[in-house]
Design a protein around this motif. Structure first.
Motif, mmCIF file in Angstrom:
data_model
loop_
_atom_site.group_PDB
_atom_site.id
_atom_site.type_symbol
_atom_site.label_atom_id
_atom_site.label_comp_id
_atom_site.label_asym_id
_atom_site.label_seq_id
_atom_site.Cartn_x
_atom_site.Cartn_y
_atom_site.Cartn_z
ATOM 1 N N TYR A 137 41.026 14.772 -30.839
ATOM 2 C CA TYR A 137 40.719 14.909 -32.260
ATOM 3 C C TYR A 137 41.978 15.161 -33.079
ATOM 4 C CZ TYR A 137 35.761 15.009 -31.103
ATOM 5 O OH TYR A 137 34.499 14.673 -30.663
ATOM 6 N N THR A 138 41.910 14.811 -34.340
ATOM 7 C CA THR A 138 43.077 14.935 -35.227
ATOM 8 C C THR A 138 43.468 16.391 -35.468
ATOM 9 O OG1 THR A 138 41.606 14.821 -37.158
ATOM 10 C CG2 THR A 138 42.589 12.755 -36.387
ATOM 11 N N ASP A 139 42.529 17.313 -35.251
ATOM 12 C CA ASP A 139 42.850 18.722 -35.485
ATOM 13 C C ASP A 139 43.398 19.414 -34.234
ATOM 14 O OD1 ASP A 139 40.555 18.789 -33.996
ATOM 15 O OD2 ASP A 139 39.345 19.896 -35.459
ATOM 16 N N ALA A 140 43.723 18.665 -33.197
ATOM 17 C CA ALA A 140 44.262 19.269 -31.974
ATOM 18 C C ALA A 140 45.530 20.081 -32.228
ATOM 19 C CB ALA A 140 44.510 18.188 -30.919
ATOM 20 N N PRO A 141 46.471 19.614 -33.074
ATOM 21 C CA PRO A 141 47.663 20.441 -33.323
ATOM 22 C C PRO A 141 47.312 21.806 -33.921
ATOM 23 C CG PRO A 141 48.070 18.184 -34.007
ATOM 24 C CD PRO A 141 46.610 18.273 -33.689
ATOM 25 N N ARG A 142 46.329 21.849 -34.804
ATOM 26 C CA ARG A 142 45.939 23.136 -35.382
ATOM 27 C C ARG A 142 45.272 24.029 -34.344
ATOM 28 N NH1 ARG A 142 41.259 25.171 -36.840
ATOM 29 N NH2 ARG A 142 40.182 23.162 -36.642
ATOM 30 N N ILE A 143 44.417 23.462 -33.508
ATOM 31 C CA ILE A 143 43.679 24.260 -32.522
ATOM 32 C C ILE A 143 44.619 24.805 -31.456
ATOM 33 C CG2 ILE A 143 41.913 24.165 -30.718
ATOM 34 C CD1 ILE A 143 40.473 22.061 -32.426
ATOM 35 N N PHE A 144 45.514 23.969 -30.953
ATOM 36 C CA PHE A 144 46.335 24.349 -29.798
ATOM 37 C C PHE A 144 47.761 24.764 -30.158
ATOM 38 C CE2 PHE A 144 43.122 21.375 -28.142
ATOM 39 C CZ PHE A 144 42.549 22.179 -27.160
ATOM 40 N N GLY A 145 48.127 24.659 -31.416
ATOM 41 C CA GLY A 145 49.510 24.917 -31.811
ATOM 42 C C GLY A 145 49.992 26.324 -31.513
ATOM 43 N N GLY A 146 49.081 27.319 -31.535
ATOM 44 C CA GLY A 146 49.471 28.696 -31.276
ATOM 45 C C GLY A 146 49.226 29.153 -29.857
ATOM 46 N N LEU A 147 48.969 28.205 -28.974
ATOM 47 C CA LEU A 147 48.631 28.539 -27.593
ATOM 48 C C LEU A 147 49.766 29.299 -26.913
ATOM 49 C CD1 LEU A 147 46.169 27.876 -25.698
ATOM 50 C CD2 LEU A 147 47.552 25.993 -24.798
ATOM 51 N N ARG A 148 49.416 30.400 -26.250
ATOM 52 C CA ARG A 148 50.414 31.229 -25.574
ATOM 53 C C ARG A 148 50.333 31.124 -24.051
ATOM 54 N NH1 ARG A 148 54.648 33.385 -27.312
ATOM 55 N NH2 ARG A 148 54.317 35.495 -26.532
ATOM 56 N N ALA A 149 49.150 30.806 -23.526
ATOM 57 C CA ALA A 149 49.001 30.768 -22.065
ATOM 58 C C ALA A 149 47.939 29.759 -21.666
ATOM 59 C CB ALA A 149 48.638 32.151 -21.528
ATOM 60 N N VAL A 150 48.170 29.121 -20.509
ATOM 61 C CA VAL A 150 47.187 28.236 -19.878
ATOM 62 C C VAL A 150 47.012 28.696 -18.440
ATOM 63 C CG1 VAL A 150 46.633 25.896 -19.154
ATOM 64 C CG2 VAL A 150 47.792 26.271 -21.335
ATOM 65 N N VAL A 151 45.773 28.941 -18.055
ATOM 66 C CA VAL A 151 45.459 29.375 -16.695
ATOM 67 C C VAL A 151 44.658 28.264 -16.020
ATOM 68 C CG1 VAL A 151 44.334 31.118 -15.267
ATOM 69 C CG2 VAL A 151 45.400 31.793 -17.434
ATOM 70 N N VAL A 152 45.171 27.720 -14.926
ATOM 71 C CA VAL A 152 44.476 26.671 -14.177
ATOM 72 C C VAL A 152 43.968 27.286 -12.877
ATOM 73 C CG1 VAL A 152 44.596 24.351 -13.217
ATOM 74 C CG2 VAL A 152 46.070 24.976 -15.151
ATOM 75 N N ASP A 153 42.660 27.441 -12.773
ATOM 76 C CA ASP A 153 42.061 28.097 -11.613
ATOM 77 C C ASP A 153 41.776 27.092 -10.503
ATOM 78 O OD1 ASP A 153 41.120 30.156 -10.093
ATOM 79 O OD2 ASP A 153 39.511 30.746 -11.449
ATOM 80 N N GLU A 154 41.753 27.601 -9.261
ATOM 81 C CA GLU A 154 41.463 26.771 -8.081
ATOM 82 C C GLU A 154 42.326 25.504 -8.080
ATOM 83 O OE1 GLU A 154 39.769 28.097 -5.861
ATOM 84 O OE2 GLU A 154 38.584 29.629 -6.882
#
Length: 816
Positions: A137-154
């Motif tokens: 979606y076009t709003d992905a930069p706004r949604i994810f722009g402030g992301l600080r951490a990504v946790v990938v389980d299993e």
């Protein structure tokens, strides 16, 4: 207990209040977050991995606040995502944290998804597919722009698969949107930590590996029964009394099986033995989501004594106090078995308890090999990671849905993901060209023109309907078309129990009975993509057959099984009937060894049988069977059929095979012209093309709110395949298809290694009758017909247990 510079008091006090202690690996990830170090955590099941991955975020959000999406938790399973969302409530409330969490999967209602995009939570728990949809979606930069951490389980469970490639590309996009985010990978069992750390990192910088303290070795036993083990078969009905007693003696148990059909059968047999009316149910991916959630809640609250489950439950779902894991059927891999066993006794300082129940005599060797490996601390896993290409095409379109794309920038982004670090630019350009217009032939049709270049050199969607079609079909899991199963109560009313593959329904006629969701149902009709059925009384049920049920035997276990044949001292751990079986084999023929391939030949009636003991898994044996029978036909040996198992291949002929034939039959050049001719004639590539075309967006399973039938999809892709073969044989999708077929369907690397390793070390033994080891091979229930002069002969039928016993008596008589 008080806090430390890394751990605040409110966190330390909460652990103390629950009688827990903070593990070193939990402290380590808090430090890694503050130092902005991506880390792969390898910790045993029950060691608090998930809390370790999310604890840094809980602390940071509470202390620094956030007005945006702070942490993304990615899980391979919807059930695991929902479970983590539920379990995070306790620490958040217990520590008094101001943290808002939500989950988003394919089951999340549309209104909630829209709200999450407008106002994201602090922590969002999702699956790879839902993440990629949000990124489109076009709003992905706004949604994810402030992301600080990504946790990938299993992480270990899917990193080396096509779905892992898909996730790696999503992570590459997140790195573009939020360059400073930290990644944590969580894994309980992994044989190749460095490879997994590279996958988790980006742009050639692998994540740091942190290995937690080891848990006590699990207590594993092979189930002993009064009944001798069957020679062949794939279920453990002979052991139902002992399995039920083990379940009755334990508090709560999980019984793992390898296929969904086995799960349904096992539940049915357990209920027949369930004189105590214990609450026992079933769990697998084809059940309705509400039924799955109900089972999850009942199990977590201790209301169930046992659940029969497939791999859908082998990952990190917290099932509370599980006392016992029963693995029915051979484990196929050490790491997989250890993962399943870890569901029992979900505490780091106490050993898990498990029972292994082999379904036939060969499987006892596999079970013993797995037990020895776990005792010695040895793991197995995927060694050859081959990045898929159709996934890149889907990713290109996904990025274009969000914003105009530049090929140069997108190439740099794709190759920043570890699976694609070595992709040549020319190959990327060919994939990009397909994403633009489908290529020379398909480019003549507006339907396949998805992107167009603007005056600024950027590529945009040709129409918004391209985005709509794309978003309805995001993902790499291409399943057979499914029908809802509805249990009817009246003329029109009923309840949906789950889904079955369409081809199963096509084989039913009114009145046929089948087993589903623990019930015997009587088929009535199919209406509006719904299979309608009613409760049946008596009758012998048919069993739903599910796609993708067979798991491959790992290379490591295959080698250990070979080794066990040469170690009679280890046979003491095997049931007496199996020890006698092996000893008799040694008398009348010979045992397989590590340095050669055993081949036996014998006759029964008019037919001749040649058994190749390969121990290379079903895919490799399937391919070898097709190639050998083609070569036999040319040599005048008149092949009739062949059957396969994980352990070998049995070919039925009308003519006698001699030692002189073997070098020609197994020469490495069989993977040359013979393979090419077979592939050209078989429908296998069309099947692979259907999978690739669906992932690459050439065709869709979902369109305009409706799901196409597999017949519709197949008709479309077969037509395109034939057109490309005829008019554009160098089309990029044809080369992608060939690569996919070799990887997913043929297991050519494994087969090639085997032929190269043993040629010309064959041990050919001509016998007057079947050897003990050959009896299970003759009892395989699935035969593949072979075209040729032997097809008119009667096909050998699967031997029953009493016939197998008669064959064993013949072998004993021959041994004197």
């Amino acid at each position: 207990m008080t806090g430390t510079p890394d751990i605040p008091d409110y966190v330390a006090d909460w652990f103390t209040a629950r009688g827990w202690r903070l593990h070193d690996h939990q402290r380590a990830l808090v430090r890694a977050f503050r130092e902005r170090r991506s880390t792969l955590l390898i910790a045993p099941t029950g060691g608090g991995k998930t809390l370790a991955g999310l604890l840094p975020s809980l602390i940071d959000i509470h202390e620094n606040g956030t007005g945006h999406l702070h942490t993304l938790y990615i899980s391979p399973l919807k059930a695991l995502t929902n479970d983590i969302a539920r379990n995070l409530t306790a620490p958040i409330e217990g520590m008094g944290l101001n943290v808002r969490t939500e989950s988003r999967t394919g089951d999340t209602p549309g209104a909630k998804r829209q709200r999450q995009r407008r106002t994201p939570p602090d922590i969002l728990m999702t699956t790879p597919e839902s993440l990629m949809l949000m990124l489109s979606y076009t709003d992905a930069p706004r949604i994810f722009g402030g992301l600080r951490a990504v946790v990938v389980d299993e992480t270990h469970s899917f990193a080396a698969t096509k779905r892992g490639d898909f996730t790696a590309l999503a992570l590459a996009r997140l790195r573009q949107l939020a360059p400073d985010h930290v990644r944590f990978g969580l894994s309980a069992t992994v044989a190749n930590p460095n490879g997994l750390a590279e996958w988790l990192g980006s742009s050639g910088a692998p994540a740091t590996v942190h290995i937690a303290e080891a848990a006590p070795r699990p207590q594993i036993e092979m189930l002993r029964t009064e009944t001798p083990l069957p020679y062949g078969g794939f279920m453990a009905r002979y052991a139902i009394p002992e399995i039920y007693e083990a379940v009755r003696a334990a508090g709560t148990s999980i019984l793992f099986v390898n296929t969904r059909a086995q799960a349904e059968l096992m539940l049915q047999w357990l209920w027949q033995a369930n004189e105590d009316a214990l609450p026992i149910t079933v769990y697998h991916g084809s059940l309705d989501k509400e039924q799955r959630r109900k089972t999850e809640e009942m199990m977590a609250s201790g209301k169930l004594r046992a659940v029969v489950a497939t791999s859908a439950l082998e990952l990190g779902i917290d099932w509370g106090d599980v006392d016992l894991v029963v693995q029915v059927g051979a484990p196929k891999g050490v790491s997989r078995l250890l993962q399943r066993i870890g569901r029992a006794n979900h505490r780091l300082d106490e050993p898990s308890r498990a029972l292994l129940v082999p379904t036939n005599r060969f499987e006892t060797l596999e079970c013993l090999a797995a037990i020895e490996a776990i005792e010695n601390g040895v793991l197995d896993g995927v060694q050859d990671w081959t990045a898929t290409r159709d996934t890149v095409i889907q990713y290109i379109v996904n990025c274009a849905c969000a914003a105009p794309v530049c090929p140069d920038a997108l190439y740099a982004e794709v190759t920043s993901a570890a699976p694609y670090a070595e992709m040549p630019r020319a190959e990327f350009d060919a994939l990009f060209r397909f994403a633009v217009d489908g290529g020379t032939v398909l480019g003549n049709y507006p339907r396949y023109r998805r992107l167009q270049m603007g005056t600024d050199g950027l590529y945009r969607l040709t129409h918004q309907r391209v985005a709509r079609r794309h978003r309805q079909n995001i993902g790499t899991i291409v399943e057979a078309s499914r029908l809802r199963v509805k249990k009817m109560f009246g003329p029109r009313g009923g309840r949906v129990l789950g889904e079955v593959e369409e081809y199963f329904a096509q084989g039913l006629t009114p009145g046929d009975t089948f087993l589903f969701a623990g019930e015997v149902l009587s088929f009535e009709r199919v209406r509006d993509m719904t299979l309608e059925a009613r409760a049946a009384k008596g009758g012998e049920p048919k069993v739903p057959a599910y796609v993708g049920g067979q798991m491959p035997l790992s290379t490591y276990l295959a080698e250990r099984v070979r080794e066990l044949f040469a170690r009679p001292d280890a046979w003491a751990a095997l049931p007496e009937s199996v020890r006698d079986w092996l000893a008799l084999q040694k008398q009348v023929s010979r045992l397989p060894d590590e340095d050669s391939m055993l081949i036996e030949h014998f006759g029964r009636g008019r037919l001749r049988y040649t058994v190749f003991y390969t121990f290379e898994g079903r895919k490799a044996n399937q391919t070898l069977g097709m190639l050998i029978t083609r070569r036999m036909e040319r040599m005048g040996l008149k092949p009739v059929s062949f059957v396969i198992s994980d352990y070998g291949l049995t070919v039925t002929n009308l003519s006698t095979v001699t030692d002189a034939h073997i070098d020609s039959l197994l020469a490495p050049d069989i993977l040359g012209d013979e393979l090419e001719e077979w592939i050209a004639e078989s429908p296998m590539l069309k099947r692979a093309f259907r999978q690739v075309a669906t992932v690459a967006g050439l065709t869709e399973q979902n369109y305009a709110g409706e799901r196409k039938t597999m017949k519709q999809v197949t008709f479309s892709t077969d037509l395109i395949y034939d057109t490309l073969r005829r008019h554009e044989p160098d089309h990029v999708l044809l080369s992608v298809t060939r690569r996919e077929a070799e990887r997913e369907l043929l297991d050519l690397k494994r087969l090639s290694r085997m032929l190269g390793r043993f040629h010309p070390n064959w041990r050919f033994v001509a016998l007057r009758r079947a050897s003990p080891l050959a009896i299970p091979m003759l009892m395989q229930v699935r035969a593949e017909q072979v075209r040729g002069s032997g097809i008119e002969a009667l096909l050998a039928q699967s031997a029953l247990q009493d016939e197998a016993e008669r064959m064993m008596e013949d072998a004993r008589a021959a041994a004197g």
